[in-house]
Design a protein around this motif. Structure first.
Motif, PDB file in Angstrom:
ATOM      1  N   VAL A 108       0.913  -1.395  -0.050  1.00  0.00           N
ATOM      2  CA  VAL A 108       0.126  -0.074   0.041  1.00  0.00           C
ATOM      3  C   VAL A 108       0.749   1.312   0.058  1.00  0.00           C
ATOM      4  N   LEU A 109       2.072   1.318   0.786  1.00  0.00           N
ATOM      5  CA  LEU A 109       2.792   2.490   0.933  1.00  0.00           C
ATOM      6  C   LEU A 109       3.556   2.676  -0.287  1.00  0.00           C
ATOM      7  N   ARG A 110       3.861   1.757  -1.199  1.00  0.00           N
ATOM      8  CA  ARG A 110       4.519   1.736  -2.183  1.00  0.00           C
ATOM      9  C   ARG A 110       3.739   2.619  -3.474  1.00  0.00           C
ATOM     10  N   MET A 140      -6.201   6.848  -4.042  1.00  0.00           N
ATOM     11  CA  MET A 140      -5.116   5.692  -3.499  1.00  0.00           C
ATOM     12  C   MET A 140      -4.674   6.420  -2.292  1.00  0.00           C
ATOM     13  N   ILE A 141      -4.456   7.646  -2.422  1.00  0.00           N
ATOM     14  CA  ILE A 141      -3.315   8.067  -1.173  1.00  0.00           C
ATOM     15  C   ILE A 141      -3.992   8.490  -0.035  1.00  0.00           C
ATOM     16  N   PHE A 142      -5.399   8.891  -0.119  1.00  0.00           N
ATOM     17  CA  PHE A 142      -6.221   8.911   0.779  1.00  0.00           C
ATOM     18  C   PHE A 142      -6.546   7.579   1.652  1.00  0.00           C
ATOM     19  N   GLY A 143      -6.413   6.657   1.194  1.00  0.00           N
ATOM     20  CA  GLY A 143      -6.640   5.081   1.614  1.00  0.00           C
ATOM     21  C   GLY A 143      -5.363   4.979   2.327  1.00  0.00           C
ATOM     22  N   ALA A 147      -4.968   3.994   6.121  1.00  0.00           N
ATOM     23  CA  ALA A 147      -4.364   2.854   6.467  1.00  0.00           C
ATOM     24  C   ALA A 147      -3.108   3.003   7.528  1.00  0.00           C
ATOM     25  N   SER A 148      -2.386   4.198   7.135  1.00  0.00           N
ATOM     26  CA  SER A 148      -1.156   4.205   8.208  1.00  0.00           C
ATOM     27  C   SER A 148      -1.809   4.809   9.450  1.00  0.00           C
ATOM     28  N   PHE A 285      -7.599  -1.833   7.736  1.00  0.00           N
ATOM     29  CA  PHE A 285      -8.187  -2.624   6.588  1.00  0.00           C
ATOM     30  C   PHE A 285      -8.850  -1.783   5.841  1.00  0.00           C
ATOM     31  N   VAL A 286      -9.890  -0.654   6.433  1.00  0.00           N
ATOM     32  CA  VAL A 286     -10.552  -0.024   5.669  1.00  0.00           C
ATOM     33  C   VAL A 286      -9.788   0.999   4.606  1.00  0.00           C
TER      34      VAL A 286
END
Length: 321
Positions: A108-110, A140-143, A147-148, A285-286
């Protein structure tokens, strides 16, 4: 009923896509196994081994006329600088972030790489993107940010490594378009020159770091399965590039992009059970799910104009591979 030419072409198409997907998945899981499960003590030595294997394999394949690229020359070496140094440092921090992050968070962070490449191409290459493309990247970045916030295994050093990895990947992706815009070296040539120039620097970093004693004393060398996985690690970096070239050549950029997104989505959720270092939380997870959906939509938007018959080669764009 015998096989027709269409059946053969379809088999090649499916085989190339599966080869690329499997190689992409295996390289992440094997690197994770070597560095996190077996706890191999030196990403610097692993990077050095990967560079050495790339030089040897590329040279052998050229000698066998399987691949081609220009012979070694000072002018070509000067042309690629400072790409080899970016390549080497990026490899080291990438392996370090693989070691310290769970597979879902690593994957995800990639995705920040896409944002960094987009910003770099706007500023440096004067490229323009549609509003819809920028909105999907922001989704994508918002997600990723959500997640972070929910990452119960948050570690500032690991996040520093992955963001350094993202920035270096973006810088490499942009600079390579300026260095080899005429494609005179090709991907195999770039691999060879990057690796052979970076090799002495990587060796010096390994020796200066003091990792030699811990590597020499590592108990895993007595484990045949670890030795197999370590050798696999050194070969898979080359196999990934080769499978990417093969997939693009036989299937086109559209298929490669879709395969990359599907592979990343599978790895994100499968990684929750593999490696043993993912800690579940609903917020995390969300966020991962929002980012994954954003990645799928981004891929669809990026390649929507490619048509039903994908081109034989493609330049530009950011593939989530």
């Amino acid at each position: 009923m015998g096989l027709t030419a269409q059946h053969v072409e379809t088999a090649k198409w499916v085989g190339a896509a599966l080869f690329y997907a499997l190689t992409s998945v295996i390289i992440i899981t094997v690197n994770k196994s070597v560095l996190s499960i077996y706890k191999f003590p030196s990403v610097r030595f692993l990077s050095l081994a990967q560079l050495l294997v790339t030089v040897v394999v590329t040279h052998v394949l050229k000698a066998l006329n399987i691949v081609s690229y220009p012979d070694m020359s000072r002018s070509a070496a000067r042309k690629v600088m400072p790409l080899p140094l970016l390549y080497m440092v990026n490899m080291m921090v990438g392996l370090g972030s693989t070691q310290n992050l769970s597979i879902p968070m690593f994957t995800v962070l990639r995705r920040f790489t896409v944002l960094f490449v987009m910003i770099g191409e706007i500023v440096i290459l004067r490229k323009r993107f549609s509003v819809l493309t920028m909105l999907t990247v922001l989704a994508m970045i918002f997600g990723v940010l959500i997640a972070s916030v929910g990452d119960l295994a948050f570690d500032s050093y690991s996040y520093f490594l992955i963001f350094t990895n993202n920035i270096l990947t973006a810088a490499y992706s942009i600079y390579i378009k300026k260095v080899d815009d005429s494609n005179t070296l090709g991907k195999f040539g770039m691999m060879f020159y990057n690796s052979i120039i970076a090799l002495p620097f990587a060796a010096a970093i390994f020796l200066i770091s003091g990792d030699y004693d811990s590597v020499a004393a590592f108990a895993g060398w007595l484990d045949p399965w670890f030795c197999f996985e370590f050798i696999l690690c050194t070969l898979l970096g080359y196999a990934l590039v080769y499978s990417s070239i093969l997939c693009t050549g036989l299937c086109g950029a559209l298929t490669q992009g879709v395969v990359g997104v599907l592979k990343n989505t599978v790895m994100t959720y499968a990684g929750m059970w593999y490696g043993g270092d993912y800690i579940f939380s609903w917020i995390n997870f969300v966020g991962i799910t929002i980012s994954a959906v954003g990645g799928v939509v981004y891929s669809a938007v990026t390649f929507s104009g490619a048509g039903l018959s994908p081109p034989r080669s493609a330049k530009g764009g950011v593939t989530l591979a």
